[in-house]
Design a protein around this motif. Sequence first.
Motif, PDB file in Angstrom:
ATOM      1  N   ARG A 183       1.022  -1.094  -0.007  1.00  0.00           N
ATOM      2  CA  ARG A 183       0.065   0.061  -0.093  1.00  0.00           C
ATOM      3  C   ARG A 183       0.951   1.337   0.089  1.00  0.00           C
ATOM      4  O   ARG A 183       1.739   1.271   0.794  1.00  0.00           O
ATOM      5  CB  ARG A 183      -0.969   0.248   1.073  1.00  0.00           C
ATOM      6  CG  ARG A 183      -1.952   1.236   1.242  1.00  0.00           C
ATOM      7  CD  ARG A 183      -2.762   1.465   2.263  1.00  0.00           C
ATOM      8  NE  ARG A 183      -1.901   1.617   3.667  1.00  0.00           N
ATOM      9  CZ  ARG A 183      -1.512   2.623   3.944  1.00  0.00           C
ATOM     10  NH1 ARG A 183      -1.421   3.916   2.995  1.00  0.00           N
ATOM     11  NH2 ARG A 183      -0.782   2.782   5.082  1.00  0.00           N
ATOM     12  N   ASN A 184       0.637   1.791  -1.061  1.00  0.00           N
ATOM     13  CA  ASN A 184       1.691   3.226  -1.133  1.00  0.00           C
ATOM     14  C   ASN A 184       0.740   4.417  -1.244  1.00  0.00           C
ATOM     15  O   ASN A 184      -0.168   4.626  -2.442  1.00  0.00           O
ATOM     16  CB  ASN A 184       2.679   3.230  -2.293  1.00  0.00           C
ATOM     17  CG  ASN A 184       3.634   4.259  -2.216  1.00  0.00           C
ATOM     18  OD1 ASN A 184       4.601   4.205  -1.767  1.00  0.00           O
ATOM     19  ND2 ASN A 184       3.268   5.390  -2.790  1.00  0.00           N
ATOM     20  N   ARG A 185       0.460   5.114  -0.083  1.00  0.00           N
ATOM     21  CA  ARG A 185      -0.579   6.394  -0.096  1.00  0.00           C
ATOM     22  C   ARG A 185      -1.899   5.513  -0.199  1.00  0.00           C
ATOM     23  O   ARG A 185      -2.206   4.671   0.455  1.00  0.00           O
ATOM     24  CB  ARG A 185      -0.254   7.410  -1.208  1.00  0.00           C
ATOM     25  CG  ARG A 185       1.122   8.201  -1.008  1.00  0.00           C
ATOM     26  CD  ARG A 185       1.275   9.125  -2.093  1.00  0.00           C
ATOM     27  NE  ARG A 185       2.459   9.577  -1.882  1.00  0.00           N
ATOM     28  CZ  ARG A 185       2.806  10.998  -1.578  1.00  0.00           C
ATOM     29  NH1 ARG A 185       1.927  11.692  -1.282  1.00  0.00           N
ATOM     30  NH2 ARG A 185       3.952  11.427  -1.806  1.00  0.00           N
ATOM     31  N   SER A 186      -2.510   5.921  -1.320  1.00  0.00           N
ATOM     32  CA  SER A 186      -4.011   5.105  -1.798  1.00  0.00           C
ATOM     33  C   SER A 186      -3.824   4.164  -2.527  1.00  0.00           C
ATOM     34  O   SER A 186      -5.049   3.686  -3.011  1.00  0.00           O
ATOM     35  CB  SER A 186      -4.873   6.268  -1.998  1.00  0.00           C
ATOM     36  OG  SER A 186      -4.685   6.881  -3.165  1.00  0.00           O
ATOM     37  N   GLU A 187      -2.625   3.827  -3.104  1.00  0.00           N
ATOM     38  CA  GLU A 187      -2.573   2.946  -4.434  1.00  0.00           C
ATOM     39  C   GLU A 187      -2.202   1.557  -3.702  1.00  0.00           C
ATOM     40  O   GLU A 187      -1.459   1.415  -2.773  1.00  0.00           O
ATOM     41  CB  GLU A 187      -1.331   3.430  -5.222  1.00  0.00           C
ATOM     42  CG  GLU A 187      -1.382   2.990  -6.309  1.00  0.00           C
ATOM     43  CD  GLU A 187      -0.421   3.634  -7.426  1.00  0.00           C
ATOM     44  OE1 GLU A 187      -0.241   2.924  -8.198  1.00  0.00           O
ATOM     45  OE2 GLU A 187      -0.086   4.872  -7.214  1.00  0.00           O
ATOM     46  N   PHE A 188      -2.877   0.370  -4.154  1.00  0.00           N
ATOM     47  CA  PHE A 188      -2.502  -0.913  -3.592  1.00  0.00           C
ATOM     48  C   PHE A 188      -1.906  -1.847  -5.058  1.00  0.00           C
ATOM     49  O   PHE A 188      -2.445  -1.761  -6.158  1.00  0.00           O
ATOM     50  CB  PHE A 188      -3.874  -1.613  -3.238  1.00  0.00           C
ATOM     51  CG  PHE A 188      -4.561  -0.998  -1.872  1.00  0.00           C
ATOM     52  CD1 PHE A 188      -4.169  -1.334  -0.571  1.00  0.00           C
ATOM     53  CD2 PHE A 188      -5.083   0.176  -2.031  1.00  0.00           C
ATOM     54  CE1 PHE A 188      -4.527  -0.737   0.393  1.00  0.00           C
ATOM     55  CE2 PHE A 188      -5.488   0.868  -1.102  1.00  0.00           C
ATOM     56  CZ  PHE A 188      -5.556   0.350   0.278  1.00  0.00           C
ATOM     57  N   LEU A 189      -0.839  -2.581  -4.707  1.00  0.00           N
ATOM     58  CA  LEU A 189      -0.256  -3.335  -5.610  1.00  0.00           C
ATOM     59  C   LEU A 189       0.229  -4.349  -5.051  1.00  0.00           C
ATOM     60  O   LEU A 189       0.358  -4.834  -3.846  1.00  0.00           O
ATOM     61  CB  LEU A 189       1.283  -2.685  -6.126  1.00  0.00           C
ATOM     62  CG  LEU A 189       1.620  -1.250  -6.055  1.00  0.00           C
ATOM     63  CD1 LEU A 189       3.131  -1.070  -6.026  1.00  0.00           C
ATOM     64  CD2 LEU A 189       0.795  -0.420  -7.052  1.00  0.00           C
ATOM     65  N   GLN A 190       0.412  -5.458  -6.070  1.00  0.00           N
ATOM     66  CA  GLN A 190       0.961  -6.684  -5.627  1.00  0.00           C
ATOM     67  C   GLN A 190       1.871  -7.253  -6.828  1.00  0.00           C
ATOM     68  O   GLN A 190       1.504  -7.198  -7.750  1.00  0.00           O
ATOM     69  CB  GLN A 190      -0.247  -7.881  -5.447  1.00  0.00           C
ATOM     70  CG  GLN A 190       0.312  -9.116  -5.044  1.00  0.00           C
ATOM     71  CD  GLN A 190      -0.799 -10.030  -4.490  1.00  0.00           C
ATOM     72  OE1 GLN A 190      -2.061  -9.880  -4.295  1.00  0.00           O
ATOM     73  NE2 GLN A 190      -0.344 -11.270  -3.847  1.00  0.00           N
ATOM     74  N   GLY A 191       2.924  -7.938  -6.147  1.00  0.00           N
ATOM     75  CA  GLY A 191       4.178  -8.349  -7.206  1.00  0.00           C
ATOM     76  C   GLY A 191       5.124  -7.542  -7.693  1.00  0.00           C
ATOM     77  O   GLY A 191       4.908  -6.256  -7.807  1.00  0.00           O
ATOM     78  N   ARG A 192       6.220  -8.127  -8.158  1.00  0.00           N
ATOM     79  CA  ARG A 192       7.375  -7.564  -8.439  1.00  0.00           C
ATOM     80  C   ARG A 192       7.024  -6.525  -9.776  1.00  0.00           C
ATOM     81  O   ARG A 192       7.546  -5.455  -9.824  1.00  0.00           O
ATOM     82  CB  ARG A 192       8.507  -8.490  -8.744  1.00  0.00           C
ATOM     83  CG  ARG A 192       9.247  -8.684  -7.597  1.00  0.00           C
ATOM     84  CD  ARG A 192      10.351  -9.630  -7.896  1.00  0.00           C
ATOM     85  NE  ARG A 192      10.891 -10.129  -6.521  1.00  0.00           N
ATOM     86  CZ  ARG A 192      11.871 -10.883  -6.451  1.00  0.00           C
ATOM     87  NH1 ARG A 192      11.985 -11.977  -7.566  1.00  0.00           N
ATOM     88  NH2 ARG A 192      12.253 -11.375  -5.453  1.00  0.00           N
TER      89      ARG A 192
END
Length: 150
Positions: A46-55
């Motif tokens: 979770r970066n600020r309001s952004e959600f990511l998964q994986g390289r």
Amino acid sequence: MSSSRPPLPPFDAARAALKARRAEDAWNRRDPHAVSLAYTPDSVWRNRSEFLQGRAAIVDFLAAKWQRELDYRLIKEVWAFGGDRIAVRFAYEWRDADRRRLRSYGNEQWEFDAAGLMRRREASINDVAIDEDERRFTWTATCGPRIPRA
């Protein structure tokens, strides 16, 4: 199989500080692919309001970030640690395409696997506009890692 990324958990003060400094140095080199290798292949962010998964998502995110955040300079400091977790506070300075200067302040919580790869990163960040004469992070990007002032 992922390779080991020392220092490994459980973290003591020295290993936590080294882990944070290695992360700082890597992010200051601004190489998205190299930075992504410190994370598990399925790392969750979770970066600020952004959600990511994986390289792959991490590489895409960082490439876009460093296209937007020019003259990026980062400092990280351990806030707390225990077991397989480290909390850091950080600040970084950058400028946008219109040459406006900003300093971003934040906190991150990191969780690592047994091989020392980060499996989870939670970041909360706020930006503050600064004037050129308010800059603090002015080392030359091409000179390598930040060297603390004596």
